[in-house]
Design a protein around this motif. Structure first.
Motif, PDB file in Angstrom:
ATOM      1  N   PHE A   2       0.822  -1.211   0.000  1.00 31.15           N
ATOM      2  CA  PHE A   2       0.000   0.000   0.000  1.00 31.15           C
ATOM      3  C   PHE A   2       0.855   1.259   0.000  1.00 31.15           C
ATOM      4  O   PHE A   2       0.469   2.270  -0.591  1.00 31.15           O
ATOM      5  CB  PHE A   2      -0.950   0.007   1.195  1.00 31.15           C
ATOM      6  N   SER A   3       2.025   1.218   0.652  1.00 29.59           N
ATOM      7  CA  SER A   3       2.866   2.416   0.641  1.00 29.59           C
ATOM      8  C   SER A   3       3.394   2.713  -0.753  1.00 29.59           C
ATOM      9  O   SER A   3       3.497   3.872  -1.133  1.00 29.59           O
ATOM     10  CB  SER A   3       4.023   2.332   1.593  1.00 29.59           C
ATOM     11  N   VAL A   4       3.692   1.670  -1.523  1.00 27.54           N
ATOM     12  CA  VAL A   4       4.143   1.883  -2.902  1.00 27.54           C
ATOM     13  C   VAL A   4       3.000   2.474  -3.726  1.00 27.54           C
ATOM     14  O   VAL A   4       3.197   3.421  -4.501  1.00 27.54           O
ATOM     15  CB  VAL A   4       4.647   0.556  -3.514  1.00 27.54           C
ATOM     16  N   TYR A   6       0.359   4.185  -2.609  1.00 30.70           N
ATOM     17  CA  TYR A   6       0.069   5.543  -2.167  1.00 30.70           C
ATOM     18  C   TYR A   6       1.154   6.526  -2.621  1.00 30.70           C
ATOM     19  O   TYR A   6       0.857   7.658  -2.986  1.00 30.70           O
ATOM     20  CB  TYR A   6      -0.083   5.605  -0.650  1.00 30.70           C
ATOM     21  N   SER A   7       2.411   6.095  -2.625  1.00 31.69           N
ATOM     22  CA  SER A   7       3.471   6.987  -3.100  1.00 31.69           C
ATOM     23  C   SER A   7       3.346   7.236  -4.599  1.00 31.69           C
ATOM     24  O   SER A   7       3.618   8.344  -5.070  1.00 31.69           O
ATOM     25  CB  SER A   7       4.847   6.419  -2.749  1.00 31.69           C
ATOM     26  N   TYR A  10       0.531   9.732  -4.941  1.00 29.39           N
ATOM     27  CA  TYR A  10       1.013  11.041  -4.507  1.00 29.39           C
ATOM     28  C   TYR A  10       1.906  11.660  -5.579  1.00 29.39           C
ATOM     29  O   TYR A  10       1.797  12.851  -5.885  1.00 29.39           O
ATOM     30  CB  TYR A  10       1.779  10.902  -3.193  1.00 29.39           C
TER      31      TYR A  10
END
Length: 59
Positions: A2-4, A6-7, A10
Motif C-alpha cells: 500500500f505504501s508503494v 500511495y506513493s 502522490y
C-alpha cells in the motif's frame, strides 16, 4: 504494497506536467508484472478437448 501504491498516487498528483507519462509507465509495469507472474498458468487446461471422441455411454 500500500505504501508503494500511495506513493505512486502522490507522485501522480504532484507531477502535473508528467502525470500522463508516469501513469502510462506505471500501467505498463503493472501489466508486465501480471504477465510475468501468470506465464506458467494453463488457462485452457480445464476445457474438454474438442477433438477427443465422446466418452458418454450409449443409452
Amino acid at each position: 504494497m500500500f505504501s508503494v501504491l500511495y506513493s505512486l498516487i502522490y507522485m501522480l498528483l504532484r507531477l502535473e506536467d508528467n502525470a500522463l507519462l508516469v501513469g502510462a509507465v506505471a500501467s505498463f509495469v503493472a501489466v508486465a508484472v501480471a504477465m510475468y507472474l501468470t506465464r506458467s498458468i494453463d488457462w485452457y487446461g480445464s476445457l474438454p478437448d474438442a477433438t477427443a471422441p465422446n466418452q458418454q455411454p450409449a443409452a
